[in-house]
Motif scaffolding. Structure first.
Motif, short mmCIF file in Angstrom:
data_model
loop_
_atom_site.label_atom_id
_atom_site.label_comp_id
_atom_site.label_asym_id
_atom_site.label_seq_id
_atom_site.Cartn_x
_atom_site.Cartn_y
_atom_site.Cartn_z
N UNK A 65 -4.04 15.43 -9.18
CA UNK A 65 -3.49 14.07 -9.23
C UNK A 65 -3.08 13.62 -7.83
N UNK A 66 -2.33 14.44 -7.12
CA UNK A 66 -1.85 14.05 -5.79
C UNK A 66 -3.03 13.77 -4.85
N UNK A 67 -3.99 14.67 -4.80
CA UNK A 67 -5.12 14.49 -3.88
C UNK A 67 -5.99 13.31 -4.31
N UNK A 68 -6.24 13.17 -5.61
CA UNK A 68 -7.02 12.04 -6.09
C UNK A 68 -6.34 10.71 -5.82
N UNK A 69 -5.04 10.68 -6.05
CA UNK A 69 -4.27 9.47 -5.84
C UNK A 69 -4.27 9.05 -4.37
N UNK A 70 -4.00 9.99 -3.47
CA UNK A 70 -3.95 9.63 -2.06
C UNK A 70 -5.33 9.32 -1.48
N UNK A 71 -6.39 9.85 -2.08
CA UNK A 71 -7.73 9.40 -1.69
C UNK A 71 -7.87 7.91 -1.98
N UNK A 72 -7.38 7.48 -3.15
CA UNK A 72 -7.41 6.07 -3.52
C UNK A 72 -6.53 5.23 -2.59
N UNK A 73 -5.34 5.73 -2.33
CA UNK A 73 -4.39 5.01 -1.46
C UNK A 73 -4.99 4.75 -0.08
N UNK A 74 -5.56 5.79 0.51
CA UNK A 74 -6.06 5.68 1.87
C UNK A 74 -7.22 4.70 1.99
N UNK A 75 -7.95 4.49 0.90
CA UNK A 75 -9.08 3.58 0.91
C UNK A 75 -8.71 2.16 0.46
N UNK A 76 -7.49 1.99 -0.02
CA UNK A 76 -7.07 0.71 -0.58
C UNK A 76 -6.80 -0.32 0.52
N UNK A 77 -7.23 -1.56 0.27
CA UNK A 77 -7.05 -2.63 1.27
C UNK A 77 -5.59 -2.96 1.55
N UNK A 78 -4.74 -2.90 0.54
CA UNK A 78 -3.33 -3.23 0.72
C UNK A 78 -2.52 -2.02 1.20
N UNK A 79 -2.69 -0.89 0.52
CA UNK A 79 -1.85 0.27 0.82
C UNK A 79 -2.38 1.18 1.91
N UNK A 80 -3.68 1.22 2.07
CA UNK A 80 -4.26 2.09 3.10
C UNK A 80 -3.67 1.86 4.47
N UNK A 81 -3.62 0.61 4.95
CA UNK A 81 -3.06 0.38 6.28
C UNK A 81 -1.59 0.81 6.40
N UNK A 82 -0.82 0.65 5.34
CA UNK A 82 0.59 1.04 5.37
C UNK A 82 0.72 2.55 5.51
N UNK A 83 0.02 3.28 4.65
CA UNK A 83 0.10 4.74 4.69
C UNK A 83 -0.54 5.31 5.95
N UNK A 84 -1.69 4.77 6.33
CA UNK A 84 -2.37 5.31 7.51
C UNK A 84 -1.61 5.02 8.80
N UNK A 85 -0.80 3.96 8.82
CA UNK A 85 0.04 3.69 9.98
C UNK A 85 1.24 4.64 10.02
N UNK A 86 1.71 5.04 8.86
CA UNK A 86 2.91 5.89 8.78
C UNK A 86 2.58 7.38 8.89
#
Length: 154
Positions: free
Chosen positions: A30-51
């Motif tokens: 779940x954790x790895x699958x979820x963060x794969x989605x997060x990192x590719x997401x247009x809204x959340x990816x930039x937030x997480x990838x910046x942090x």
């Protein structure tokens, strides 16, 4: 007394036995699958990838596995305070939490039996509301106006 085996650990969530299918492997998926989605997401990816720097993602994923293990399996693996890093993100708002919950729901529904997906979602919904309240308070905003995001509204 010394020869007696230790009793099996029983984990109850809201008075119910934890489903046996929920284990560390499922949490990791779940954790790895979820963060794969997060990192590719247009809204959340930039937030997480910046942090989180690219080289720090393995550590972050391990920490999130520990967090969810402690949250659902009642292990004692997680040590940390998840709120402070979120308080430091400028502009974090309801739209971000709605997207986070939507992606999380999609991930747990894809990877987990319905009963376990519901456990994950219950905790995620509570965490999101708690964080949103804390962020509003931290920003001196009216925390009384922060209403829970309901799963039906995602």
């Amino acid at each position: 007394m010394k020869d007696r085996p230790a009793p099996a650990r029983v984990v109850l969530i809201e008075g119910r036995l934890l489903p046996e299918a929920l284990d560390e492997a499922m949490i990791a998926a779940v954790v790895h699958g979820f963060y794969d989605e997060i990192r590719a997401d247009d809204l959340l990816g930039p937030v997480f990838n910046a942090a989180i720097a690219e080289q720090d993602w393995p550590h972050h994923l391990a920490k999130m596995c520990d967090f969810w293990s402690a949250t659902l399996l009642r292990s004692s693996r997680y040590e940390g305070r998840p709120l402070p890093p979120h308080l430091a993100i400028p502009g974090l708002d309801e739209a971000h939490f709605r997207r986070w919950l939507t992606l999380f729901r999609s991930t747990v529904r894809r990877l987990c039996p319905p009963e376990i997906a519901a456990l994950f979602m219950d905790r995620a919904m509570r965490i999101a509301h708690s964080f949103r309240l804390a962020i509003a308070f931290h920003r001196s905003e009216d925390s009384l106006s922060v209403r829970p995001i309901l799963e039906d509204s995602l």
